[in-house]
Structures are given as structure tokens and as C-alpha cells.
Design a protein around this motif. Sequence first.
Motif, short mmCIF file in Angstrom:
data_model
loop_
_atom_site.label_atom_id
_atom_site.label_comp_id
_atom_site.label_asym_id
_atom_site.label_seq_id
_atom_site.Cartn_x
_atom_site.Cartn_y
_atom_site.Cartn_z
N ALA A 125 40.95 56.26 44.08
CA ALA A 125 41.74 55.21 43.43
C ALA A 125 42.05 55.55 41.98
O ALA A 125 43.03 55.07 41.42
N GLY A 126 41.22 56.37 41.36
CA GLY A 126 41.50 56.84 40.01
C GLY A 126 41.10 55.90 38.90
O GLY A 126 41.44 56.13 37.74
N SER A 152 54.20 26.47 37.60
CA SER A 152 53.04 27.35 37.55
C SER A 152 52.97 28.00 36.17
O SER A 152 53.97 28.48 35.65
N ASN A 153 51.77 27.97 35.60
CA ASN A 153 51.55 28.59 34.30
C ASN A 153 50.93 29.97 34.49
O ASN A 153 50.02 30.14 35.30
N SER A 154 51.43 30.93 33.78
CA SER A 154 50.94 32.30 33.88
C SER A 154 50.41 32.75 32.51
O SER A 154 51.11 32.64 31.51
N TYR A 155 49.16 33.22 32.50
CA TYR A 155 48.54 33.69 31.27
C TYR A 155 48.10 35.14 31.46
O TYR A 155 47.56 35.49 32.52
N GLN A 156 48.31 35.97 30.46
CA GLN A 156 47.95 37.38 30.54
C GLN A 156 46.96 37.73 29.42
O GLN A 156 47.07 37.22 28.30
N TYR A 157 46.02 38.62 29.78
CA TYR A 157 44.98 39.02 28.83
C TYR A 157 44.77 40.53 28.93
O TYR A 157 44.76 41.09 30.03
N ALA A 158 44.61 41.16 27.78
CA ALA A 158 44.32 42.59 27.74
C ALA A 158 42.81 42.79 27.86
O ALA A 158 42.03 42.03 27.29
N GLY A 159 42.42 43.82 28.60
CA GLY A 159 41.00 44.08 28.80
C GLY A 159 40.72 45.56 28.96
O GLY A 159 41.62 46.41 28.88
N GLU A 160 39.46 45.87 29.21
CA GLU A 160 39.01 47.25 29.37
C GLU A 160 38.18 47.36 30.63
O GLU A 160 37.33 46.51 30.92
N VAL A 161 38.42 48.44 31.38
CA VAL A 161 37.66 48.70 32.60
C VAL A 161 36.29 49.26 32.21
O VAL A 161 36.19 50.17 31.39
N MET A 210 39.61 52.56 30.76
CA MET A 210 41.05 52.38 30.98
C MET A 210 41.49 50.99 30.54
O MET A 210 40.73 50.02 30.62
N PHE A 211 42.73 50.91 30.08
CA PHE A 211 43.32 49.63 29.70
C PHE A 211 43.71 48.85 30.95
O PHE A 211 44.25 49.41 31.90
N ALA A 212 43.44 47.57 30.95
CA ALA A 212 43.79 46.71 32.09
C ALA A 212 44.42 45.43 31.58
O ALA A 212 44.15 44.98 30.45
N ARG A 213 45.27 44.85 32.40
CA ARG A 213 45.89 43.57 32.08
C ARG A 213 45.58 42.58 33.20
O ARG A 213 45.85 42.85 34.37
N ALA A 269 47.28 53.07 34.05
CA ALA A 269 46.89 54.48 34.05
C ALA A 269 46.52 54.97 35.44
O ALA A 269 46.67 56.16 35.74
N ALA A 270 46.02 54.06 36.29
CA ALA A 270 45.65 54.44 37.65
C ALA A 270 46.75 54.10 38.65
O ALA A 270 46.57 54.32 39.86
N GLY A 271 47.89 53.58 38.16
CA GLY A 271 48.99 53.23 39.06
C GLY A 271 48.68 52.06 39.96
O GLY A 271 49.21 51.95 41.07
N ILE A 272 47.85 51.13 39.49
CA ILE A 272 47.43 49.98 40.30
C ILE A 272 48.06 48.72 39.75
O ILE A 272 47.98 48.44 38.56
N GLN A 273 48.66 47.93 40.65
CA GLN A 273 49.27 46.66 40.29
C GLN A 273 48.82 45.58 41.27
O GLN A 273 48.61 45.84 42.45
N ASN A 274 48.67 44.37 40.72
CA ASN A 274 48.34 43.19 41.53
C ASN A 274 47.07 43.39 42.36
O ASN A 274 46.98 42.97 43.51
#
Length: 370
Positions: free
Chosen positions: A281-282, A59-68, A287-290, A244-249
Motif C-alpha cells: 500500500a506504500g 451536509s457540512n464538510s470539515y478537513q484537517y491536516a495530519g501526519e501518519v 507522510m502527510f494526510a488529510r 504520497a501513497a496515492g490513496i484517496q477516500n
Amino acid sequence: MNMPNKKIMSFINSYSRMLPVLVILLMLGISCSSSEETEIDPQESVRVSVEKAKARQASNSYQYAGEVTSERTVTLSTKVMGRVSQLDVEQGDYLQKGEVLVRIKDDNLQAQKNQVEARMQEAKAGLKNTETNYNRLKALHEKESATQKELDDISTQYEMAKAKVNALEGKLNEINDMLNYTVLEAPFNGYVVDKRISEGDMAAPGQPLVSFEQEGQMEVEITVPETQISHFNRGDTVSVDIKAAGIQNLMGMVAAINPSGNRGSRQFRLKVRLPELDEEAGIKSGMFARVTRNSKGEPVVTIPQSAIVERGQLTGIYTLSSNNELVLRWIRLGDSNGQNIEVLSGLAAGEQYVSNVDGTLREGQKVSTQ
């Protein structure tokens, strides 16, 4: 004694003194040789653990930085020139759809509207009178009691009266449209996120006044390089982390893919829609998102770290020959995952290898498997 005999006797004496040393060195050499031969004796059989190489789906995993951002953010402006007479909102204020955000002084437009409406009443009265005369002369003309010229004249007057009414109706619609821009209302439920004017200021046509953001529905904007854009399709599910909002996955969905990339950076913009969350949810715009995208890769062969043999800069594994002798095979390794490591070349799925190597194993050694 003559000189030649003295030289011979001197050589014999020197040799007799060196002989014991040579004998000792010879015995040590024989002993070391015997020890080494015993250590790598290929006839000595040892038990080893053997496994078959298995291929697993990578499995290939790719990550990208984004903005809410909010899914809908509008900037309200006006088409009229006038003084701001009402602006009671501040950044962060919540308004429901239809509530007034900005009101602009409209006395001049209201005066123009009154004038046009008065002229409209006059024009409609004239049109009604002309229409009555037209119908009367038309009936008389059919009975040959009125001339063609009289009918033509009244027809022209009738068309001019209708055109005058239509022109005034158009002018009245234009004024009403301008009046609509003197009162700016919230287009949906949401929050004021920016205010660029204050009460008492002059508003100009096209000037941004207030930015308004819809509540609830949020999205994340990311950029993806051209080499990875083919991994995305609309409707795909991705994982979103908002620290920043304590949200994962948090599961998001690819809602839009811009088919035109930036010609300088070769990046493509994507929008990931987040599920609807309440205010607790805050999550807030900016906010920065990944964003993480997991995709299936090609099947790969992995082996345990305990099977690796290192010789300087080279890495290898022990395989078995047809007569159960150890064969050292050089391999090329890839990424590691916990206790396992990926084999890029040198070992195929289904081949046997020694899964646990210690320092006593040597190439060519006889082994028994377990």
C-alpha cells in the motif's frame, strides 16, 4: 415705429423660429414615453416557469491536516552502564518479536550474580541446619526436656537464617532484572526507525538506544479546534487521503480523543486508526494526510442560479402575488453547489418563485404559470 413695437416684433420672430424645434422634441418625448409604457405594461401576460422552494438536508464538510504514524512506536533504553557489544541493525531493518536488537557487555553483572548464588547456597544450607535444630528443640521443649531459653535462642537463629536467604533471593532477582536490560529484544514484529548509538559505544541508564515501530497498524494524528471538537466521537468514520501513497477516500475510525486541549492554540489532538494494509500500500510514518469529516447540518433552501435577479449589489427573485403578478423579493444567498445556490433568508420552503428569469420580466407584470 416706436421702440416698444420693435421689441414685440423681435420676440414674435424668435418664437416662430423655435416653434418647429419644440414641436419635434415634444413628439419624440411622447414616442419614448409610449414605448416605455408598452415595455412595462402590467396588463401584458407572459408564461413563466414556477417552482416551489424545497428544503434539503445540508451536509457540512470539515478537513484537517495530519501526519501518519505507527499505532505503536517504542524507544528502547537500558538500566545499566556498559559497553555495547552487539548492534547489528540499521534503520529500516525488519525484525520479528524476540530477535536481539542490542546487547550490552554484562561481565560485571554476571560476576555479581555468581557471588550471590554462592552465598545463596551457603545460606540455604545454614537455614536447613538451623531448621533441623529448631524442630528438635521444639519437640524436647514440649516434653519439658529443653529450657525456654534454648527454644528462644534457636527460634532467633532460625528467623535470622530465613531472613538471610530472603535477602539474597532479592539481590539475585535485582541482578537478573539488570541482566534483562543488557539484551534488548524486539517487542513485536516491526521496523527499526531510529538508531542513536553504535557498537562499541558506552550505554548509560535511561539513554535512548533504538526506536522500533510496529508493522501494519497505522494511524493519523490531527488537531481539531475547540469550535469543532463536538463533531467527533470515538468510533466515528472519517475519510483519509494520503497523496504520497496515492490513496484517496480511505475509511478510518476515530480511535482516541484527547479531552485536554492545548491552552495556547485551543486545539485538541485526535487519532484516526487506519485499516490494516499490506506493505504494498506504500503508507509510511511521517507522510502527510488529510482527514475529512462529513456531518449533517440544518435543512436549507436552495434555488437554481437561473432564478436569481441582480440589481447592483442586491440579489432577489420573482415571486407571485395572489393575482398572479410578479413581485420582486430581495434575498440573502449562501454557498453555491453546482447549479444551485443556498438561500439564507427571504424565501421559505413551500413558497413559489420563478425558476427561470430573462430580461423581459418586470415587477407587477401579469404572468401565467407552467
